[in-house]
Scaffold this motif. Sequence first.
Motif, PDB file in Angstrom:
ATOM      1  N   TYR A  64       0.849  -1.191   0.000  1.00  0.00           N
ATOM      2  CA  TYR A  64       0.000   0.000   0.000  1.00  0.00           C
ATOM      3  C   TYR A  64       0.886   1.244   0.000  1.00  0.00           C
ATOM      4  CZ  TYR A  64      -3.357   3.462   1.790  1.00  0.00           C
ATOM      5  OH  TYR A  64      -4.143   4.570   1.969  1.00  0.00           O
ATOM      6  N   GLY A  65       0.547   2.221  -0.847  1.00  0.00           N
ATOM      7  CA  GLY A  65       1.368   3.418  -0.942  1.00  0.00           C
ATOM      8  C   GLY A  65       0.673   4.710  -0.567  1.00  0.00           C
ATOM      9  N   TYR A  66      -0.661   4.763  -0.783  1.00  0.00           N
ATOM     10  CA  TYR A  66      -1.386   6.018  -0.564  1.00  0.00           C
ATOM     11  C   TYR A  66      -2.877   5.753  -0.737  1.00  0.00           C
ATOM     12  CZ  TYR A  66      -0.315   5.478  -5.496  1.00  0.00           C
ATOM     13  OH  TYR A  66      -0.106   4.948  -6.737  1.00  0.00           O
ATOM     14  N   PRO A  67      -3.722   6.653  -0.223  1.00  0.00           N
ATOM     15  CA  PRO A  67      -5.163   6.566  -0.490  1.00  0.00           C
ATOM     16  C   PRO A  67      -5.490   7.164  -1.852  1.00  0.00           C
ATOM     17  CG  PRO A  67      -4.714   8.401   0.967  1.00  0.00           C
ATOM     18  CD  PRO A  67      -3.394   7.715   0.739  1.00  0.00           C
ATOM     19  N   TYR A  68      -6.769   7.243  -2.181  1.00  0.00           N
ATOM     20  CA  TYR A  68      -7.171   7.756  -3.494  1.00  0.00           C
ATOM     21  C   TYR A  68      -7.478   9.246  -3.481  1.00  0.00           C
ATOM     22  CZ  TYR A  68     -11.710   6.412  -1.451  1.00  0.00           C
ATOM     23  OH  TYR A  68     -12.782   6.245  -0.616  1.00  0.00           O
ATOM     24  N   VAL A  69      -7.285   9.904  -2.355  1.00  0.00           N
ATOM     25  CA  VAL A  69      -7.447  11.353  -2.249  1.00  0.00           C
ATOM     26  C   VAL A  69      -6.469  11.887  -1.212  1.00  0.00           C
ATOM     27  CG1 VAL A  69      -9.879  11.558  -2.923  1.00  0.00           C
ATOM     28  CG2 VAL A  69      -9.304  10.988  -0.568  1.00  0.00           C
ATOM     29  N   GLY A  70      -6.278  13.214  -1.226  1.00  0.00           N
ATOM     30  CA  GLY A  70      -5.558  13.854  -0.129  1.00  0.00           C
ATOM     31  C   GLY A  70      -4.054  13.925  -0.296  1.00  0.00           C
ATOM     32  N   ASN A  71      -3.374  14.122   0.826  1.00  0.00           N
ATOM     33  CA  ASN A  71      -1.928  14.386   0.812  1.00  0.00           C
ATOM     34  C   ASN A  71      -1.132  13.474   1.738  1.00  0.00           C
ATOM     35  OD1 ASN A  71      -2.667  15.335   3.311  1.00  0.00           O
ATOM     36  ND2 ASN A  71      -2.317  17.505   2.860  1.00  0.00           N
ATOM     37  N   ASP A  72      -1.673  12.317   2.085  1.00  0.00           N
ATOM     38  CA  ASP A  72      -0.990  11.391   2.987  1.00  0.00           C
ATOM     39  C   ASP A  72       0.138  10.675   2.254  1.00  0.00           C
ATOM     40  OD1 ASP A  72      -0.187   9.602   4.888  1.00  0.00           O
ATOM     41  OD2 ASP A  72      -2.053   8.440   4.920  1.00  0.00           O
ATOM     42  N   THR A  73       1.382  11.000   2.597  1.00  0.00           N
ATOM     43  CA  THR A  73       2.558  10.365   1.978  1.00  0.00           C
ATOM     44  C   THR A  73       3.295   9.456   2.954  1.00  0.00           C
ATOM     45  OG1 THR A  73       3.976  12.255   2.569  1.00  0.00           O
ATOM     46  CG2 THR A  73       2.857  12.346   0.428  1.00  0.00           C
ATOM     47  N   SER A  74       2.659   9.102   4.058  1.00  0.00           N
ATOM     48  CA  SER A  74       3.347   8.366   5.126  1.00  0.00           C
ATOM     49  C   SER A  74       3.716   6.941   4.734  1.00  0.00           C
ATOM     50  CB  SER A  74       2.468   8.343   6.384  1.00  0.00           C
ATOM     51  OG  SER A  74       1.220   7.714   6.128  1.00  0.00           O
ATOM     52  N   HIS A  75       3.087   6.408   3.683  1.00  0.00           N
ATOM     53  CA  HIS A  75       3.389   5.027   3.268  1.00  0.00           C
ATOM     54  C   HIS A  75       4.291   4.972   2.033  1.00  0.00           C
ATOM     55  CE1 HIS A  75       0.364   3.333   6.054  1.00  0.00           C
ATOM     56  NE2 HIS A  75      -0.347   4.402   5.739  1.00  0.00           N
ATOM     57  N   HIS A  76       4.771   6.100   1.585  1.00  0.00           N
ATOM     58  CA  HIS A  76       5.591   6.131   0.367  1.00  0.00           C
ATOM     59  C   HIS A  76       6.868   5.316   0.495  1.00  0.00           C
ATOM     60  CE1 HIS A  76       3.878   9.941  -1.817  1.00  0.00           C
ATOM     61  NE2 HIS A  76       2.965   9.027  -1.576  1.00  0.00           N
ATOM     62  N   GLU A  77       7.549   5.435   1.611  1.00  0.00           N
ATOM     63  CA  GLU A  77       8.858   4.793   1.743  1.00  0.00           C
ATOM     64  C   GLU A  77       8.757   3.280   1.659  1.00  0.00           C
ATOM     65  OE1 GLU A  77      11.822   6.198   1.559  1.00  0.00           O
ATOM     66  OE2 GLU A  77      10.640   8.012   1.184  1.00  0.00           O
ATOM     67  N   ASP A  78       7.721   2.697   2.273  1.00  0.00           N
ATOM     68  CA  ASP A  78       7.547   1.240   2.205  1.00  0.00           C
ATOM     69  C   ASP A  78       7.304   0.794   0.771  1.00  0.00           C
ATOM     70  OD1 ASP A  78       7.862   0.995   4.946  1.00  0.00           O
ATOM     71  OD2 ASP A  78       5.710   1.099   5.367  1.00  0.00           O
ATOM     72  N   ALA A  79       6.492   1.541   0.053  1.00  0.00           N
ATOM     73  CA  ALA A  79       6.204   1.187  -1.340  1.00  0.00           C
ATOM     74  C   ALA A  79       7.428   1.379  -2.225  1.00  0.00           C
ATOM     75  CB  ALA A  79       5.031   2.012  -1.857  1.00  0.00           C
ATOM     76  N   LEU A  80       8.191   2.448  -1.987  1.00  0.00           N
ATOM     77  CA  LEU A  80       9.420   2.681  -2.764  1.00  0.00           C
ATOM     78  C   LEU A  80      10.444   1.584  -2.519  1.00  0.00           C
ATOM     79  CD1 LEU A  80       9.887   6.543  -2.375  1.00  0.00           C
ATOM     80  CD2 LEU A  80       9.596   5.313  -4.527  1.00  0.00           C
ATOM     81  N   LYS A  81      10.537   1.122  -1.302  1.00  0.00           N
ATOM     82  CA  LYS A  81      11.492   0.054  -0.959  1.00  0.00           C
ATOM     83  C   LYS A  81      11.180  -1.207  -1.749  1.00  0.00           C
ATOM     84  CE  LYS A  81      13.380  -2.444   3.057  1.00  0.00           C
ATOM     85  NZ  LYS A  81      13.115  -3.815   2.541  1.00  0.00           N
ATOM     86  N   LEU A  82       9.909  -1.580  -1.803  1.00  0.00           N
ATOM     87  CA  LEU A  82       9.531  -2.773  -2.561  1.00  0.00           C
ATOM     88  C   LEU A  82       9.760  -2.561  -4.059  1.00  0.00           C
ATOM     89  CD1 LEU A  82       8.348  -5.603  -2.651  1.00  0.00           C
ATOM     90  CD2 LEU A  82       6.061  -4.577  -2.711  1.00  0.00           C
ATOM     91  N   ALA A  83       9.470  -1.366  -4.555  1.00  0.00           N
ATOM     92  CA  ALA A  83       9.674  -1.076  -5.970  1.00  0.00           C
ATOM     93  C   ALA A  83      11.150  -1.205  -6.363  1.00  0.00           C
ATOM     94  CB  ALA A  83       9.159   0.322  -6.296  1.00  0.00           C
ATOM     95  N   LYS A  84      12.038  -0.737  -5.496  1.00  0.00           N
ATOM     96  CA  LYS A  84      13.473  -0.815  -5.778  1.00  0.00           C
ATOM     97  C   LYS A  84      13.959  -2.260  -5.832  1.00  0.00           C
ATOM     98  CE  LYS A  84      14.536   3.705  -3.751  1.00  0.00           C
ATOM     99  NZ  LYS A  84      15.148   4.437  -2.614  1.00  0.00           N
ATOM    100  N   GLU A  85      13.285  -3.154  -5.111  1.00  0.00           N
ATOM    101  CA  GLU A  85      13.685  -4.561  -5.067  1.00  0.00           C
ATOM    102  C   GLU A  85      13.050  -5.385  -6.179  1.00  0.00           C
ATOM    103  OE1 GLU A  85      12.312  -5.613  -1.211  1.00  0.00           O
ATOM    104  OE2 GLU A  85      13.913  -4.542  -0.125  1.00  0.00           O
ATOM    105  N   SER A  86      12.181  -4.778  -6.967  1.00  0.00           N
ATOM    106  CA  SER A  86      11.385  -5.518  -7.949  1.00  0.00           C
ATOM    107  C   SER A  86      11.896  -5.313  -9.368  1.00  0.00           C
ATOM    108  CB  SER A  86       9.920  -5.072  -7.868  1.00  0.00           C
ATOM    109  OG  SER A  86       9.420  -5.240  -6.554  1.00  0.00           O
ATOM    110  N   ASP A  87      11.612  -6.289 -10.233  1.00  0.00           N
ATOM    111  CA  ASP A  87      11.967  -6.174 -11.646  1.00  0.00           C
ATOM    112  C   ASP A  87      10.999  -5.254 -12.386  1.00  0.00           C
ATOM    113  OD1 ASP A  87      14.117  -8.033 -11.461  1.00  0.00           O
ATOM    114  OD2 ASP A  87      12.659  -9.667 -11.477  1.00  0.00           O
ATOM    115  N   VAL A  88       9.729  -5.349 -12.031  1.00  0.00           N
ATOM    116  CA  VAL A  88       8.688  -4.554 -12.670  1.00  0.00           C
ATOM    117  C   VAL A  88       7.797  -3.983 -11.580  1.00  0.00           C
ATOM    118  CG1 VAL A  88       6.738  -4.541 -14.261  1.00  0.00           C
ATOM    119  CG2 VAL A  88       8.702  -6.003 -14.727  1.00  0.00           C
ATOM    120  N   THR A  89       7.465  -2.710 -11.702  1.00  0.00           N
ATOM    121  CA  THR A  89       6.568  -2.063 -10.744  1.00  0.00           C
ATOM    122  C   THR A  89       5.316  -1.598 -11.472  1.00  0.00           C
ATOM    123  OG1 THR A  89       8.416  -1.320  -9.375  1.00  0.00           O
ATOM    124  CG2 THR A  89       6.319  -0.162  -9.111  1.00  0.00           C
TER     125      THR A  89
END
Length: 297
Positions: A64-89
């Motif tokens: 999970y990276g973010y909701p569908y509205v608003g400005n909540d960026t608190s989950h960005h780092e977890d999603a970025l970490k998984l993206a960096k470890e993946s072949d395709v995002t």
Amino acid sequence: MAGIEVQTDDVLWRNKKKDTYPGSIIDVEIPKLEQVASKAYKHCRNILEQFKQCCPNSDIQYQYGYPYVGNDTSHHEDALKLAKESDVTIVTVGGKYGWGTSCSTGEGIDSSSINLPQCQEEFLVKLGESDIPFIVVHLDGRPISSDAADKYASAIIEAWNPGEFGSQAIVETILGTNNPSGKLPVSVAYSSAQAPLYYNHSQGSSYHVQTGSPFTRYIDLPHTPRYYFGYGLSYTTFDYHNLQTEKSKIKPFEKIHTSFEVENSGDTAGVEIAQIYVCDKVASLVRPAQELVGFCR
């Protein structure tokens, strides 16, 4: 939702003061919504479930990276970490279409902006600046308008509100089982400040204004659409040859026959939607700068 039994705690939730997504006035959904919807529509799979079914030998993970509205960026780092470890995002963006205070688009739900919410746009920027290749899947009742997706995404799938088997169509398109051939039925603006923006505007107006001004654009945006009416990519390319018309002049109400050849010039089988546009340059009334008069799949 019709056919779903209402439980006591559902009634209590409906009548109590609800939390809103940070940076918005949209209510946080009832916690059991996903669970109840999945139970009611057992034949439907979300995109993650569909990928796991189609790719049983691949390691497919979700964050999970973010909701569908608003400005909540608190989950960005977890999603970025998984993206960096993946072949395709694969990144899903967009809003929630429907009716009610937990929806971001729909009847009686208006916004001054046509762009992605801050929480989503900033995440796409972070992916791009990290040189992470990614595919955007946009789900909403309106088309995507995103500077970050334009600049950084390897591909954008405009999925709209795709229905019960939407996940199957999306996954098969990403995997190449299906070669997309859809064309945009609307003009997509960069900003709501460009509205109204449509392809068949009158000659001498909109992005064909031709007033002789030293500026051929807004000072901060182009006059033209972000994506044009009739636009749509494929996994292959098509070339057009040998355009012919049977005559150069016609009388009022007379028909004219036009022919041309379409060639698949790529390496992948595909379907093309050929489109024919006309412009009447000598009419006594103002006519559209261009007008779709026919198309064929």
